[in-house]
Write a protein that holds these residues in place. Structure first.
Motif, PDB file in Angstrom:
ATOM      1  N   PRO A 712     -54.266-101.814  64.011  1.00 54.37           N
ATOM      2  CA  PRO A 712     -54.078-101.591  62.724  1.00 54.37           C
ATOM      3  C   PRO A 712     -54.853-101.038  61.950  1.00 54.37           C
ATOM      4  O   PRO A 712     -56.131-100.868  62.257  1.00 54.37           O
ATOM      5  CB  PRO A 712     -53.913-103.245  62.058  1.00 54.37           C
ATOM      6  N   ALA A 713     -54.453-100.143  61.108  1.00 56.40           N
ATOM      7  CA  ALA A 713     -55.156 -99.153  60.318  1.00 56.40           C
ATOM      8  C   ALA A 713     -54.658 -99.164  58.794  1.00 56.40           C
ATOM      9  O   ALA A 713     -53.638 -99.289  58.775  1.00 56.40           O
ATOM     10  CB  ALA A 713     -55.429 -97.828  60.841  1.00 56.40           C
ATOM     11  N   PHE A 714     -55.579 -98.809  57.930  1.00 57.65           N
ATOM     12  CA  PHE A 714     -55.099 -98.547  56.506  1.00 57.65           C
ATOM     13  C   PHE A 714     -54.311 -97.170  56.625  1.00 57.65           C
ATOM     14  O   PHE A 714     -54.796 -95.918  57.322  1.00 57.65           O
ATOM     15  CB  PHE A 714     -56.515 -98.353  55.618  1.00 57.65           C
ATOM     16  N   THR A 715     -53.177 -97.172  56.106  1.00 52.11           N
ATOM     17  CA  THR A 715     -52.002 -96.263  56.344  1.00 52.11           C
ATOM     18  C   THR A 715     -51.221 -95.742  55.358  1.00 52.11           C
ATOM     19  O   THR A 715     -51.048 -96.620  54.294  1.00 52.11           O
ATOM     20  CB  THR A 715     -51.036 -96.680  57.720  1.00 52.11           C
ATOM     21  N   LEU A 716     -50.624 -94.470  55.309  1.00 53.67           N
ATOM     22  CA  LEU A 716     -50.134 -93.909  54.120  1.00 53.67           C
ATOM     23  C   LEU A 716     -48.711 -93.613  54.878  1.00 53.67           C
ATOM     24  O   LEU A 716     -48.592 -92.960  55.950  1.00 53.67           O
ATOM     25  CB  LEU A 716     -50.763 -92.890  53.490  1.00 53.67           C
ATOM     26  N   TYR A 717     -47.793 -93.790  54.437  1.00 60.13           N
ATOM     27  CA  TYR A 717     -46.390 -93.806  55.027  1.00 60.13           C
ATOM     28  C   TYR A 717     -45.164 -93.338  54.095  1.00 60.13           C
ATOM     29  O   TYR A 717     -45.309 -93.509  52.976  1.00 60.13           O
ATOM     30  CB  TYR A 717     -45.695 -95.059  55.832  1.00 60.13           C
ATOM     31  N   SER A 718     -44.008 -92.733  54.759  1.00 60.84           N
ATOM     32  CA  SER A 718     -43.075 -92.408  53.907  1.00 60.84           C
ATOM     33  C   SER A 718     -41.780 -92.183  54.746  1.00 60.84           C
ATOM     34  O   SER A 718     -41.949 -92.277  56.068  1.00 60.84           O
ATOM     35  CB  SER A 718     -42.977 -91.010  53.187  1.00 60.84           C
ATOM     36  N   THR A 719     -40.572 -92.397  54.344  1.00 59.73           N
ATOM     37  CA  THR A 719     -39.291 -92.229  55.112  1.00 59.73           C
ATOM     38  C   THR A 719     -38.618 -91.156  55.109  1.00 59.73           C
ATOM     39  O   THR A 719     -38.676 -90.255  53.724  1.00 59.73           O
ATOM     40  CB  THR A 719     -38.463 -93.794  54.899  1.00 59.73           C
ATOM     41  N   PHE A 720     -37.525 -91.042  55.986  1.00 52.29           N
ATOM     42  CA  PHE A 720     -36.547 -89.705  55.681  1.00 52.29           C
ATOM     43  C   PHE A 720     -35.192 -90.376  55.918  1.00 52.29           C
ATOM     44  O   PHE A 720     -34.977 -91.094  56.762  1.00 52.29           O
ATOM     45  CB  PHE A 720     -37.021 -88.670  57.037  1.00 52.29           C
ATOM     46  N   ILE A 721     -34.338 -89.541  54.985  1.00 56.62           N
ATOM     47  CA  ILE A 721     -33.077 -89.773  55.551  1.00 56.62           C
ATOM     48  C   ILE A 721     -32.329 -88.341  55.679  1.00 56.62           C
ATOM     49  O   ILE A 721     -33.100 -87.501  55.395  1.00 56.62           O
ATOM     50  CB  ILE A 721     -32.311 -90.579  54.237  1.00 56.62           C
ATOM     51  N   PRO A 722     -30.973 -88.625  56.107  1.00 52.48           N
ATOM     52  CA  PRO A 722     -30.317 -87.015  56.164  1.00 52.48           C
ATOM     53  C   PRO A 722     -30.209 -86.354  55.069  1.00 52.48           C
ATOM     54  O   PRO A 722     -30.108 -86.816  54.044  1.00 52.48           O
ATOM     55  CB  PRO A 722     -28.747 -87.338  57.039  1.00 52.48           C
TER      56      PRO A 722
END
Length: 944
Positions: A712-722
């Motif tokens: 585990p780590a401190f993480t920055l995330y985002s998602t994608f859609i079509p």
């Protein structure tokens, strides 16, 4: 004369104040380098324009015919101009030189970068030149040729005007008579101008690598086979025509250069427009997919390299949509760190619980950081308690706002994964004086995002502190006072400095006040981003600075980027558009259209004394290396970072937003697929924003273990859609982008995993709901809607928190905190419920733990960190909705008991709502407990 002296003194006061400010901060060399470069370029530009124009006028005048036959109109002009001739001969070049000097001075960055350019070690695929040629050389050469062309053109215009005025050029009927001297001067000037145009056209070949066409940025098939060769030919023709003008200067015949100029114009139309159009229309368009494949691949490779995306790791993620019992055991650390506190919604709670006085404030959006608590990394929501002078109301006098109320006080931090029994944040650092888990540190905030325009500190009247420290004290005192002891601003230790700043801030009190003495310092330009921008003018700064307690001080951490718009074959991005979302408003940038970006510098600003430190973060960046040559010794090596500072550095959000924008198209690395545009993605809109607002969902910081990572780590995330531009959008997940944001532990060694980008690609066969779909299911679920309507009764409103997405349990888990806020003046949101979803299954509970247990069968292995509170019911997950247990059994006695308990439950719900409306959370807890016990009794009767 007196007015001019006054104006000059005001100008001097501003410049001298800048000298004092930069000198105190230790960055005077940055200011003097800019001034020296600007002054040098001003004089170069002034002389480069004034001298040729002056010489051109002088030659035209001195070589005029002595006995010229002028018409009456020109004779009258001469009579008018002659008394002003000397003034015009000197004044016109001087005025044009002034404008040219100012224009040249504004280009100091381009010139200094060219003089100190650094090779990149990477070559472009078309001309095989080092990329530094496009970053440093080409912009300088184009600017130089543009300036030189303007000088020559203006010189030609004034020469023609002078020769015509004094008879060297005469119009006789249909014939134009030109004297020999005028012919030579005009022909030589025209020849020089065409030489410059030939060089400019030659350089235009290289500009095709940064130009954008309908398909890609960079030279495509048509550019390579038609445009580039055509420009080389045009450059040669322009050079030949320049020679023809020189021939005219010698032999006196204009026919050859006129024919050559006409040929140049016709050829430019044929080779510059018609021929490329023919190649594109009849050769490329019918076979574009195959002919453009090589150039599309160039664009893909160099775009990913320009935005530091060449090392992205793609991880196929076969996400399941069915919640299995025990599925979260392998993700216990992730689920334990799920942040249920929304930093965009809890600012009011911070204000009500930790503001204490009306002259303190918290920002609208708080920051997410992490601290090591009891040996474990803990995600926290943090902010500083800053000043709010408008809260003083009638007490907002000059003395109070400048000398007494000078600083904020303390850091306030709350656990990201916890809430109290009544829905309040659980603070790990709070209070005045500050207490908590962050240890001992200097709590005074003299430099913050909302600090006053200026404050005068450091002076103690009659040896007694006059600066309000905090609103409590010892021995019955209502306030504690302090005196600033740092070195935070220029000193007001003499009358001249006081006068300078009285003029700068247009306040005579600075000069006259008795509270300003030899020990006083004036603090201004106090916003952390402003301070860093002034000492590092070459950086583009992240839109958000965040505070951390580091080495016993509060430090603002600011991310700095080096950017360019001249990287070959790289697709440009509008920086302001790319970073705008529900948490970041649109903002202007000096260079908005960019096609290269690096997080090259990490900067800190001490919240107590305002000291700025720049650290070289990306030591391979050629632009940073170039600026380090220009401003030597202003950027420290990364090895100078302390371990604590390193542990709080995070991957910057603005860079991540730009990278996700690029990856929405450039996750595709196959030229054929890229051309077909059959797998384009986009960032989903924020599902909790108003329906009329199409602002993108921001990325979120969370501690979690991303599939493909080891821990585990401190993480920055985002998602994608079509990307369904122009069609009905399918809000299903296609990708999940995460970056390791842990720079390192307190040992000060940068983690090798920091900045590692992982792109989870979801299978096209399985439909994984996107954020929009999940939010719609939450809103449409009948049981959820019923409970939300109960919470909304009276004068309360329900606020949906940030919708988080986590890759756990072999699928995608959605978590959303739900807040309730009454409409009273002093109300603030209270976290009352947690919505979770996995696939088509939904749970809506009082705590995240219970929601996960409901969703994953009560033995999920999840250990979320939120504090347990009494439940108000149990939800059984179903596909597409939730159900509640039946209230009939067929046994009359049992049914009667159930009906009695149901009446008690209804009364408990009414009592809860009344308590919530009144803001009586003690009564709310009693009613909630009663409801929980009643529901438990009902379930026992039903055998559940």
């Amino acid at each position: 004369m007196i007015a001019g002296l006054v104006i000059l003194f005001f100008v001097f006061a501003g410049l001298y104040a800048d000298v004092l400010w930069f000198n105190q901060l230790g960055f005077l060399s940055v200011l003097t380098t800019q001034w020296a470069a600007g002054a040098a370029l001003f004089f170069v530009g002034f002389l480069a324009m004034a001298i040729p124009v002056f010489v051109s006028i002088q030659i035209a005048y001195r070589m005029r015919p002595v006995y010229a036959m002028l018409n009456s109109q020109l004779d009258r002009y001469q009579q008018v101009i002659e008394p002003l001739r000397r003034l015009a001969m000197y004044g016109i070049p001087a005025l044009l030189g002034l404008f040219a000097g100012v224009a040249a001075a504004t280009r100091w960055q381009v010139v200094l970068m060219w003089l100190n350019r650094t090779d990149t070690g990477t070559t472009d695929p078309q001309f095989h030149l080092d990329v530094s040629f496009y970053l440093f050389d080409l912009p300088f050469f184009q600017a130089f040729l543009g300036f030189a062309s303007a000088v020559v053109l203006i010189s030609a215009i004034v020469a023609i005007a002078t020769t015509y005025l004094y008879g060297s050029i005469r119009v006789s009927g249909r014939e134009i008579l030109v004297s020999k001297a005028a012919r030579v001067q005009i022909a030589v000037t025209a020849s020089l101008y065409l030489v410059l145009q030939a060089l400019s056209i030659w350089l235009d070949q290289y500009s095709t690598l940064t130009s954008t066409n309908d398909l890609i940025t960079g030279a495509g098939y048509t550019d390579t086979h038609a445009t580039i060769p055509g420009r080389a030919i045009l450059a040669g023709i322009a050079a030949v025509v320049a020679i023809l003008f020189l021939v005219t200067a010698i032999i006196g015949r204009w026919r050859l250069p006129v024919i050559g100029t006409a040929l140049l114009i016709v050829t430019s139309l044929l080779l510059g427009s018609l021929y490329p159009w023919v190649v594109q229309r009849f050769q490329v368009d019918p076979s574009a997919k195959s002919l453009e494949a090589e150039y599309i691949q160039r664009n893909i490779d160099l775009t990913r390299n320009a935005y530091d995306l060449s090392g992205v790791t793609e991880v196929p993620y076969n996400a399941t949509t069915t919640a299995e019992p025990g599925a979260l055991r392998a993700d216990a650390t992730t689920t334990a760190n799920i942040r249920i506190l929304d930093p965009a919604l809890v600012s009011d709670a911070f204000s009500q619980l930790e503001q204490f006085k009306q002259y303190y404030q918290f920002p609208k959006n708080l920051d997410v950081d992490r601290y090591t608590i009891d040996g474990k990394s803990q995600d926290t929501v943090v902010s500083v308690r800053d000043l709010k002078l408008s809260g003083l109301n009638a007490g907002n006098t000059w003395v109070n706002s400048t000398i007494v109320y000078t600083h904020g006080y303390g850091v306030v931090a709350a656990y990201g994964n916890q809430r109290s029994a009544d829905g309040q944040p659980v603070f790990l650092e709070s209070g005045i004086p500050t207490t908590g888990s962050l240890g001992t540190y200097e709590p005074r905030i003299y430099f913050g995002e909302n600090s006053p325009t200026y404050s005068i500190v450091g002076a103690a009247a009659d040896s007694k502190p006059v600066e309000l420290d905090y609103p409590s004290g010892t021995d019955g005192a209502q306030q504690t006072y302090t005196t600033f002891t740092g070195n935070g601003g220029p000193k007001l230790d003499n009358a001249f400095n006081k006068l300078i700043y009285a003029l700068k801030f247009q306040s005579e009190q600075i000069f006259l006040a008795n509270d300003v003495n030899d020990q006083s310092q004036i603090l201004y330009d106090r916003d952390p981003v402003t301070r860093v921008q002034k000492v590092a003018p070459y950086l583009t700064l992240d839109s958000s600075a965040y505070p951390s307690v580091v080495d016993g001080r509060v430090k603002w951490i600011v991310d700095g980027y080096t950017t360019s718009a001249d990287y070959p074959y790289s697709t440009p991005v509008g920086l302001s558009d790319a970073i705008t979302d529900t948490e970041t408003p649109a903002q202007p940038f000096a260079l908005d259209k960019i096609n290269y970006m690096r997080n090259s510098v990490k900067a800190t600003v001490d919240a107590y004394d305002g000291s700025v430190t720049l650290y070289a973060w990306d030591t391979t960046d050629p632009i940073l290396k170039t600026w380090q040559k220009i401003f030597p010794s202003t950027v420290k090596p990364m090895s100078d970072m302390s371990g604590q500072l390193m542990s709080h550095v995070r991957y910057p959000a603005d860079l991540f937003k730009v990278q996700r924008h690029i990856l929405s198209q450039y996750h595709v690395t196959d030229p054929g697929s890229f051309y077909s545009h059959d797998d384009a993605w986009t960032t989903p809109n924020d599902p909790v924003s108003p329906s009329t607002n199409t602002t993108l969902q921001p990325p979120y910081y969370l501690t979690m273990q991303v599939p493909g990572s080891e821990k585990p780590a401190f993480t920055l995330y985002s998602t994608f859609i079509p990307d369904a531009t122009g069609t009905t959008s399918r809000n299903v997940l296609t990708g999940y982008l995460a970056v390791d944001s842990d720079a390192g532990a307190t040992d000060g060694v940068r983690s090798a995993e920091y900045g590692k980008l992982r792109l989870l690609t979801l299978p096209k066969a399985n439909t994984v709901p996107g954020p929009g779909q999940v939010q719609a299911k939450f809103n449409a679920d009948p049981t959820v809607s019923t409970q939300l309507n109960l919470l909304k009764q009276g004068q309360s409103k329900v606020l949906n928190g940030n919708l988080l997405t986590l890759p756990v349990g072999g699928g995608l888990l959605y978590v959303q905190p739900v807040y309730v806020q009454s409409t009273g003046e002093t109300s603030y949101p209270l976290l009352q419920k947690v919505l979770v979803a996995f696939g088509d299954q939904i749970a809506f509970e009082d705590t995240l733990n219970k929601a996960l247990d409901v969703l994953f069968g009560g033995s999920s292995g999840a250990q979320a960190g939120d504090t347990s509170v009494p439940t108000t019911g149990t939800t059984t997950p179903t596909t597409g909705g939730t159900t509640t247990p039946s209230t009939t059994t067929g046994n009359p006695a049992t049914d009667a008991q159930l009906q009695a308990l149901l009446a008690v439950a209804k009364q408990a719900i009414a009592d809860k709502q009344a308590a919530l409306t009144a803001g009586d959370f003690a009564a709310y807890g009693v009613a909630d407990k009663k409801l929980s016990d009643t529901v438990a009794s009902m379930l026992a009767l039903l055998g559940q």
